[in-house]
Design an enzyme around this catalytic site. Structure first.
Site, short mmCIF file in Angstrom:
data_model
loop_
_atom_site.label_atom_id
_atom_site.label_comp_id
_atom_site.label_asym_id
_atom_site.label_seq_id
_atom_site.Cartn_x
_atom_site.Cartn_y
_atom_site.Cartn_z
N THR A 251 0.71 -1.23 -0.23
CA THR A 251 0.09 -0.08 -0.03
C THR A 251 0.61 1.29 -0.11
OG1 THR A 251 -0.12 -0.26 2.53
CG2 THR A 251 -1.88 -1.07 1.26
N GLY B 26 2.41 5.24 10.50
CA GLY B 26 1.66 5.23 9.29
C GLY B 26 2.39 5.32 7.99
N LYS B 27 1.80 4.91 6.98
CA LYS B 27 2.57 5.11 5.70
C LYS B 27 3.33 6.21 5.30
CE LYS B 27 -1.14 4.10 2.95
NZ LYS B 27 -2.04 4.13 1.96
N ARG B 28 2.92 7.41 5.88
CA ARG B 28 3.80 8.66 5.23
C ARG B 28 4.97 8.59 6.12
NH1 ARG B 28 -1.18 9.72 3.67
NH2 ARG B 28 -1.83 10.13 5.74
N ASP B 29 4.87 8.45 7.61
CA ASP B 29 5.97 8.55 8.39
C ASP B 29 6.97 7.49 8.17
OD1 ASP B 29 3.87 10.09 10.48
OD2 ASP B 29 3.58 8.10 9.89
#
Ligand code: GLU
Length: 303
Positions: A18, A247-250
């Site tokens: 993802t 999360g995906k972004r960090d």
């Protein structure tokens, strides 16, 4: 790939494509690699790409190339769950024959309404959404079938986690009958993971501690399908600045950002989150790997 079930010690890393690998998934990758490789075992990679709306094109390839850059080599071909629907169908057929699944017509809104109604006991205490059993005895009149749910057997499931010790969960009380095939026709993670771990001969599941509370559900399905239960070790989570699971972004580690300094830093972070001494490479770390030093406490991502 050819499935090679057998007693060879076999671990796996099963990312959902993802987004790029991030520091949290790196800890799971390095940890499961060290468990397997330090004992001469196999290490497999499986892309858990069943949740198609969340799958990002190109992410699987980015993750694989990133694993290579870290020296996290795998055995055999990478398995993509999206190409294994027939196996999940077979498993569902077995569960249907055994009458261990039923058709459910509840929408999310129905379940949310049921959950907000006054409840007693565990449900009220945990605030978790527990399937209220609406369709367990057959679809109520006027309801169309949406999903298949597993009929959770009563009683406590106990398993031994290598890091967290002996854990018990009464799945009927904590979750209730859970979905194995979703309303959109896709198979649910819980079913796919159990089918694939067994088909690939996985003997040890080493993954993030966020999946501790899926383990009892998976053991319930293994028993229903007559499949072996692997050993389990749940690794410390990496927390973002908000104190929640990264999360995906960090902490994302996209391939194009991985210069040698960034690679070294990320590996050093993963090894330290796993309580291991610094090392030049995962291979180097495998020689000194000491699972008894893995902490249980989550680790904040570097700021
Ligand atoms: N695909 C899951 C995830 O990325 C991991 C599943 C597992 O290791 O059992 O969170």
């Amino acid at each position: 790939m050819t499935d090679i079930p057998g007693p060879t010690r076999t671990g796996r890393f099963a990312p959902s494509p993802t987004g790029p690998l991030h520091l949290g998934s790196l800890v799971a990758a390095v940890g499961s690699w060290l468990f397997a490789r330090s004992s001469g075992g196999r290490w497999l990679v499986r892309m858990e790409d069943l949740d198609t709306p969340r799958v990002v094109p190109g992410a699987a390839d980015d993750i694989l190339r990133t694993l290579e850059r870290f020296g996290l080599t795998w055995d055999g071909e990478v398995v993509f769950q999206s190409q294994r629907t027939e196996r999940y169908e077979d498993a569902l057929r077995i569960l249907r024959v055994k009458e261990l699944v039923f058709l459910c017509g509840c929408t999310r809104a129905d379940l949310a309404r049921a959950a907000s109604a006054p409840a007693e006991g565990d449900a009220a205490e945990t605030g978790a959404t527990i399937y209220p059993g609406t369709c367990r005895g057959g679809l109520p009149p006027g309801r169309a079938a949406r999903a298949f749910r597993f009929r959770v057997p009563p009683g406590v499931f106990t398993f031994e986690d290598l890091l967290f010790g002996s854990l018990s969960e009464d799945v009927e009380k904590t979750v209730g009958d859970f979905v194995v095939k979703r309303a959109d026709g896709s198979y649910a993670y819980q079913l796919a993971v159990v089918v694939d771990d067994a088909a690939q001969g996985v003997t040890e599941v080493v993954r993030g501690a966020d999946l501790l509370d899926s383990t009892a559900r998976q053991i319930a399905l293994q028993r229903a399908l007559g499949l072996p239960t692997p050993s389990y070790a749940h690794l410390p989570l990496v927390l973002g600045a908000d104190g929640k699971k990264l999360g995906k972004r960090d902490g994302a580690l996209p391939l194009d950002s991985l210069n040698p300094a960034r690679l070294r830093e990320a590996l050093a972070f993963a090894l330290s989150a796993l309580g291991q001494e610094p090392a030049e490479s995962p291979r180097d770390a495998a020689h000194r790997f000491d699972p008894s030093r893995i902490p249980r406490e989550p680790r904040p991502a570097p700021g």
